[in-house]
Design a protein around this motif. Sequence first.
Motif, PDB file in Angstrom:
ATOM      1  N   MET A   1     -34.086 -33.379  55.615  1.00  0.00           N
ATOM      2  CA  MET A   1     -33.361 -32.218  55.153  1.00  0.00           C
ATOM      3  C   MET A   1     -33.191 -31.266  56.338  1.00  0.00           C
ATOM      4  N   LYS A   2     -31.985 -30.771  56.509  1.00  0.00           N
ATOM      5  CA  LYS A   2     -31.674 -29.857  57.603  1.00  0.00           C
ATOM      6  C   LYS A   2     -31.559 -28.425  57.069  1.00  0.00           C
ATOM      7  N   ILE A   3     -32.320 -27.512  57.693  1.00  0.00           N
ATOM      8  CA  ILE A   3     -32.388 -26.128  57.234  1.00  0.00           C
ATOM      9  C   ILE A   3     -31.927 -25.191  58.343  1.00  0.00           C
ATOM     10  N   LEU A   4     -31.137 -24.190  57.957  1.00  0.00           N
ATOM     11  CA  LEU A   4     -30.783 -23.091  58.857  1.00  0.00           C
ATOM     12  C   LEU A   4     -31.626 -21.895  58.454  1.00  0.00           C
ATOM     13  N   LEU A   5     -32.362 -21.358  59.411  1.00  0.00           N
ATOM     14  CA  LEU A   5     -33.201 -20.187  59.202  1.00  0.00           C
ATOM     15  C   LEU A   5     -32.604 -19.016  59.975  1.00  0.00           C
ATOM     16  N   VAL A   6     -32.196 -17.975  59.263  1.00  0.00           N
ATOM     17  CA  VAL A   6     -31.619 -16.787  59.883  1.00  0.00           C
ATOM     18  C   VAL A   6     -32.634 -15.652  59.725  1.00  0.00           C
ATOM     19  N   GLU A   7     -33.313 -15.330  60.828  1.00  0.00           N
ATOM     20  CA  GLU A   7     -34.379 -14.324  60.820  1.00  0.00           C
ATOM     21  C   GLU A   7     -34.407 -13.644  62.179  1.00  0.00           C
ATOM     22  N   ASP A   8     -34.412 -12.314  62.192  1.00  0.00           N
ATOM     23  CA  ASP A   8     -34.344 -11.583  63.458  1.00  0.00           C
ATOM     24  C   ASP A   8     -35.707 -11.298  64.080  1.00  0.00           C
ATOM     25  N   GLU A   9     -36.775 -11.360  63.323  1.00  0.00           N
ATOM     26  CA  GLU A   9     -38.118 -11.093  63.847  1.00  0.00           C
ATOM     27  C   GLU A   9     -38.668 -12.365  64.515  1.00  0.00           C
ATOM     28  N   PRO A  10     -38.819 -12.350  65.857  1.00  0.00           N
ATOM     29  CA  PRO A  10     -39.188 -13.573  66.586  1.00  0.00           C
ATOM     30  C   PRO A  10     -40.473 -14.245  66.111  1.00  0.00           C
ATOM     31  N   SER A  11     -41.526 -13.480  65.854  1.00  0.00           N
ATOM     32  CA  SER A  11     -42.795 -14.106  65.455  1.00  0.00           C
ATOM     33  C   SER A  11     -42.703 -14.720  64.060  1.00  0.00           C
ATOM     34  N   ARG A  13     -39.871 -15.765  62.609  1.00  0.00           N
ATOM     35  CA  ARG A  13     -38.960 -16.900  62.756  1.00  0.00           C
ATOM     36  C   ARG A  13     -39.713 -18.122  63.287  1.00  0.00           C
ATOM     37  N   ALA A  14     -40.548 -17.918  64.299  1.00  0.00           N
ATOM     38  CA  ALA A  14     -41.303 -19.025  64.892  1.00  0.00           C
ATOM     39  C   ALA A  14     -42.310 -19.600  63.895  1.00  0.00           C
ATOM     40  N   ALA A  15     -42.981 -18.729  63.155  1.00  0.00           N
ATOM     41  CA  ALA A  15     -43.977 -19.189  62.187  1.00  0.00           C
ATOM     42  C   ALA A  15     -43.333 -19.998  61.064  1.00  0.00           C
ATOM     43  N   ILE A  16     -42.228 -19.511  60.530  1.00  0.00           N
ATOM     44  CA  ILE A  16     -41.533 -20.224  59.454  1.00  0.00           C
ATOM     45  C   ILE A  16     -41.002 -21.552  59.976  1.00  0.00           C
ATOM     46  N   ARG A  17     -40.432 -21.522  61.162  1.00  0.00           N
ATOM     47  CA  ARG A  17     -39.902 -22.755  61.748  1.00  0.00           C
ATOM     48  C   ARG A  17     -41.010 -23.794  61.927  1.00  0.00           C
ATOM     49  N   ARG A  18     -42.145 -23.375  62.484  1.00  0.00           N
ATOM     50  CA  ARG A  18     -43.275 -24.290  62.679  1.00  0.00           C
ATOM     51  C   ARG A  18     -43.714 -24.911  61.357  1.00  0.00           C
ATOM     52  N   TYR A  19     -43.875 -24.076  60.347  1.00  0.00           N
ATOM     53  CA  TYR A  19     -44.307 -24.568  59.045  1.00  0.00           C
ATOM     54  C   TYR A  19     -43.315 -25.600  58.489  1.00  0.00           C
ATOM     55  N   LEU A  20     -42.035 -25.270  58.527  1.00  0.00           N
ATOM     56  CA  LEU A  20     -41.022 -26.189  57.986  1.00  0.00           C
ATOM     57  C   LEU A  20     -40.980 -27.499  58.763  1.00  0.00           C
ATOM     58  N   THR A  28     -32.864 -25.370  62.336  1.00  0.00           N
ATOM     59  CA  THR A  28     -32.067 -24.644  63.318  1.00  0.00           C
ATOM     60  C   THR A  28     -32.264 -23.165  63.014  1.00  0.00           C
ATOM     61  N   THR A  29     -32.355 -22.345  64.058  1.00  0.00           N
ATOM     62  CA  THR A  29     -32.566 -20.922  63.826  1.00  0.00           C
ATOM     63  C   THR A  29     -31.434 -20.083  64.402  1.00  0.00           C
ATOM     64  N   ALA A  30     -31.290 -18.901  63.825  1.00  0.00           N
ATOM     65  CA  ALA A  30     -30.357 -17.893  64.319  1.00  0.00           C
ATOM     66  C   ALA A  30     -31.029 -16.544  64.133  1.00  0.00           C
ATOM     67  N   ASP A  31     -30.742 -15.614  65.048  1.00  0.00           N
ATOM     68  CA  ASP A  31     -31.407 -14.314  64.961  1.00  0.00           C
ATOM     69  C   ASP A  31     -30.481 -13.165  64.587  1.00  0.00           C
ATOM     70  N   LEU A  54     -30.646  -7.894  58.709  1.00  0.00           N
ATOM     71  CA  LEU A  54     -30.365  -8.412  60.050  1.00  0.00           C
ATOM     72  C   LEU A  54     -29.790  -7.290  60.906  1.00  0.00           C
ATOM     73  N   PRO A  55     -29.938  -7.377  62.215  1.00  0.00           N
ATOM     74  CA  PRO A  55     -29.498  -6.271  63.075  1.00  0.00           C
ATOM     75  C   PRO A  55     -27.991  -5.998  63.015  1.00  0.00           C
ATOM     76  N   ASP A  56     -27.206  -7.014  62.690  1.00  0.00           N
ATOM     77  CA  ASP A  56     -25.748  -6.830  62.699  1.00  0.00           C
ATOM     78  C   ASP A  56     -25.099  -7.084  61.345  1.00  0.00           C
ATOM     79  N   GLY A  57     -25.894  -7.040  60.273  1.00  0.00           N
ATOM     80  CA  GLY A  57     -25.310  -7.237  58.955  1.00  0.00           C
ATOM     81  C   GLY A  57     -26.370  -7.457  57.891  1.00  0.00           C
TER      82      GLY A  57
END
Length: 69
Positions: A1-11, A13-20, A28-31, A54-57
Amino acid sequence: MKILLVEDEPSLRAAIRRYLEIEGYVVTTADTYRKGAENAHDYDYDCIVVDLLLPDGNGLDLVRELKQH
């Protein structure tokens, strides 16, 4: 399963990505709203996880935009 994670907080984002990824997902991530929208339009994802502030929306606006397509 491919997931896009859109999260602006770096730590976070990294924690969620690692877990998944440990659970076997391809992540894949976007900030920013813009990067999240670009990724979502360029690739097919099984699931998109979006931060609301998010910082821009607004994350809910991104979900609405993606639903229209």
